[in-house]
Design a protein around this motif. Structure first.
Motif, mmCIF file in Angstrom:
data_model
loop_
_atom_site.group_PDB
_atom_site.id
_atom_site.type_symbol
_atom_site.label_atom_id
_atom_site.label_comp_id
_atom_site.label_asym_id
_atom_site.label_seq_id
_atom_site.Cartn_x
_atom_site.Cartn_y
_atom_site.Cartn_z
ATOM 1 N N TYR A 62 0.831 -1.203 0.000
ATOM 2 C CA TYR A 62 0.000 0.000 0.000
ATOM 3 C C TYR A 62 0.867 1.255 0.000
ATOM 4 C CZ TYR A 62 -2.780 3.731 2.155
ATOM 5 O OH TYR A 62 -3.370 4.927 2.450
ATOM 6 N N LEU A 63 1.877 1.288 0.854
ATOM 7 C CA LEU A 63 2.767 2.447 0.909
ATOM 8 C C LEU A 63 3.570 2.591 -0.383
ATOM 9 C CD1 LEU A 63 4.130 2.135 4.568
ATOM 10 C CD2 LEU A 63 2.260 3.576 3.738
ATOM 11 N N SER A 64 3.995 1.463 -0.948
ATOM 12 C CA SER A 64 4.738 1.498 -2.213
ATOM 13 C C SER A 64 3.848 1.972 -3.355
ATOM 14 C CB SER A 64 5.306 0.117 -2.535
ATOM 15 O OG SER A 64 6.176 -0.331 -1.517
ATOM 16 N N LEU A 65 2.585 1.554 -3.331
ATOM 17 C CA LEU A 65 1.637 1.980 -4.362
ATOM 18 C C LEU A 65 1.461 3.490 -4.324
ATOM 19 C CD1 LEU A 65 -0.504 1.265 -6.529
ATOM 20 C CD2 LEU A 65 -2.166 1.069 -4.662
ATOM 21 N N ILE A 66 1.360 4.040 -3.129
ATOM 22 C CA ILE A 66 1.227 5.489 -2.980
ATOM 23 C C ILE A 66 2.411 6.203 -3.631
ATOM 24 C CG2 ILE A 66 1.345 7.372 -1.294
ATOM 25 C CD1 ILE A 66 -0.333 5.640 0.573
ATOM 26 N N LEU A 100 -6.939 6.986 -8.600
ATOM 27 C CA LEU A 100 -6.454 5.975 -7.668
ATOM 28 C C LEU A 100 -5.609 6.619 -6.570
ATOM 29 C CD1 LEU A 100 -6.394 2.996 -6.961
ATOM 30 C CD2 LEU A 100 -4.446 2.700 -8.497
ATOM 31 N N LEU A 101 -4.805 7.611 -6.927
ATOM 32 C CA LEU A 101 -4.017 8.326 -5.929
ATOM 33 C C LEU A 101 -4.933 9.037 -4.935
ATOM 34 C CD1 LEU A 101 -1.182 9.266 -4.983
ATOM 35 C CD2 LEU A 101 -1.475 11.259 -6.475
ATOM 36 N N ALA A 102 -6.016 9.600 -5.433
ATOM 37 C CA ALA A 102 -6.970 10.289 -4.547
ATOM 38 C C ALA A 102 -7.528 9.332 -3.506
ATOM 39 C CB ALA A 102 -8.110 10.885 -5.376
ATOM 40 N N GLN A 103 -7.815 8.103 -3.920
ATOM 41 C CA GLN A 103 -8.394 7.143 -3.000
ATOM 42 C C GLN A 103 -7.347 6.542 -2.067
ATOM 43 O OE1 GLN A 103 -11.141 4.388 -4.762
ATOM 44 N NE2 GLN A 103 -11.869 5.864 -6.248
ATOM 45 N N ALA A 104 -6.097 6.497 -2.504
ATOM 46 C CA ALA A 104 -5.037 5.932 -1.668
ATOM 47 C C ALA A 104 -4.455 6.948 -0.701
ATOM 48 C CB ALA A 104 -3.923 5.364 -2.547
ATOM 49 N N PHE A 118 -5.114 16.231 -2.339
ATOM 50 C CA PHE A 118 -3.729 16.110 -2.791
ATOM 51 C C PHE A 118 -3.681 15.770 -4.271
ATOM 52 C CE2 PHE A 118 -0.048 13.108 -3.363
ATOM 53 C CZ PHE A 118 0.943 14.079 -3.358
ATOM 54 N N SER A 119 -4.439 14.765 -4.681
ATOM 55 C CA SER A 119 -4.435 14.349 -6.080
ATOM 56 C C SER A 119 -5.049 15.416 -6.979
ATOM 57 C CB SER A 119 -5.195 13.028 -6.226
ATOM 58 O OG SER A 119 -5.086 12.530 -7.546
ATOM 59 N N ALA A 120 -6.110 16.066 -6.503
ATOM 60 C CA ALA A 120 -6.752 17.114 -7.296
ATOM 61 C C ALA A 120 -5.783 18.248 -7.593
ATOM 62 C CB ALA A 120 -7.983 17.648 -6.568
ATOM 63 N N ASN A 121 -5.000 18.655 -6.599
ATOM 64 C CA ASN A 121 -4.043 19.738 -6.817
ATOM 65 C C ASN A 121 -2.926 19.321 -7.761
ATOM 66 O OD1 ASN A 121 -4.909 22.093 -5.275
ATOM 67 N ND2 ASN A 121 -4.732 20.774 -3.489
ATOM 68 N N LEU A 122 -2.504 18.061 -7.695
ATOM 69 C CA LEU A 122 -1.516 17.583 -8.667
ATOM 70 C C LEU A 122 -2.099 17.599 -10.075
ATOM 71 C CD1 LEU A 122 0.269 14.569 -6.902
ATOM 72 C CD2 LEU A 122 1.098 16.903 -7.200
#
Length: 349
Positions: A22-26, A165-169, A174-178
């Motif tokens: 999970y941490l690696s996926l992030i 997927l980043l937003a959910q993880a 955070f993902s929206a701003n990226l």
């Protein structure tokens, strides 16, 4: 046999592996998103073809991404520590919580006996006051899924599902701003391309949105029931659908006009306005439930103060609440830099 088990507790390598995965996926998802931003930034620098104000927008949204990550993951780390401490103080953990037990064994036992994310979402869905905050995340994610779809196509941003997927993880804000940053460093939209004018049949976008909104109502109802994870995960999968839609080979042969692009822009503006209206109605319902729980006799200030106190009752509540706050802040700045023009906000130049 019991004494042997106590003296030689199992090492739950699978649980440790899943947590590390999970941490690696992030890290992998964040790297992919940041790489897209970096490559396009280099292209804008080389070609010196920045759209007006986009360089400033880039640094604004990178700053907001950092703020979002810090404000949500400070409490996520606190959540991990809290669940470990709860396990260590439980009958399951007390025999192994001491330093005599190797760290890897303790970590494995903690992760094996603790359903961290299920517990977190059940915690934030436990009372109407907590749902007042957590429900906003569903609303932001549902509307943002449509935004991702149309903006990803128009600016030809690759693998936009990675942002979802980043937003959910990690966190929606955070993902929206990226993603906002990725748009800021993308080349100008070409209104003559199929990607600008194309839109899928309305059914493909409206049905996932409608089902996700209905499912948001069901999440707090099923907290601490065996169906909870199924109800919780349903909208998490549905919001991927708009991000995966795109023109096929057959569509590519059809000519496009500026008028078609304008119609597509109007469609998305109207559709997002409907989603925003539905989210406001949903939030009004959550406000009614929270008001009834906290006390209808409270003044507006007292009610707001009690809602704010809810943010800090548990690290899971804090993480989700700050994600909702930063999502609202980020959406405000996206609207601000586009002059609150809904057509410009969806890439309809």
């Amino acid at each position: 046999m019991a004494d042997v088990a106590l003296e030689n507790p199992p090492i739950h390598y699978r649980s440790i592996f899943l947590f590390l995965f999970y941490l690696s996926l992030i890290l992998s998802l964040a790297f992919t998103c940041c790489r897209t931003i970096y490559v396009r930034y280099q292209a804008r620098q080389k070609n010196n073809d920045w759209a007006t104000g986009r360089r400033t927008h880039l640094w604004l949204f990178i700053f907001l991404a950092a703020m979002s990550l810090g404000s949500t993951w400070y409490y996520m780390i606190s959540l991990f520590i809290r669940t470990y401490d709860d396990w260590a103080a439980s009958p399951q953990g007390i025999p192994y919580a001491g330093k005599d037990t190797p760290l890897i064994t303790r970590l494995g036992l903690w992760l094996y006996n603790t359903y961290i994310f299920q517990t977190a979402w059940e915690t934030v869905s436990e009372t109407p006051a907590r749902v007042w905050w957590s429900g906003q995340i569903f609303g932001w994610t549902i509307g943002w899924s449509l935004f991702l779809g149309v903006m990803g196509r128009r600016y030809r941003i690759p693998h936009i599902w990675v942002f979802m997927l980043l937003a959910q993880a990690v966190a929606v804000s955070f993902s929206a701003n990226l993603f906002f940053a990725a748009v800021a460093v993308s080349s100008r939209v070409d209104e003559k391309t199929l990607a600008f004018a194309w839109s899928p049949p309305l059914l493909y976008e409206a049905v996932p949105v409608a089902l996700s909104l209905l499912d948001t109502l069901a999440v707090p109802i099923f907290a601490y029931q065996k169906e909870f994870m199924l109800i919780l995960l349903a909208p998490h999968f549905l919001v991927f659908i708009p991000t995966l839609l795109g023109p096929g080979p057959k569509d590519s042969s059809e000519p496009t006009t500026k008028a078609q692009g304008a119609r597509a822009t109007r469609r998305y503006v109207v559709l997002m306005q409907w989603v925003a209206a539905a989210s406001v109605v949903l939030q009004a319902y959550f406000t009614f439930l929270a008001r009834r729980e906290l006390g209808t006799e409270l003044s507006f200030g007292e009610f707001a103060r009690k809602l704010w106190d809810t943010v800090y009752v548990h690290p899971a509540c804090s993480s989700v609440s700050w994600d909702a706050i930063m999502s609202a802040v980020s959406a405000f700045f996206w609207a601000l830099v586009h002059g609150f023009d809904s057509r410009r906000m969806v890439g309809g130049l």
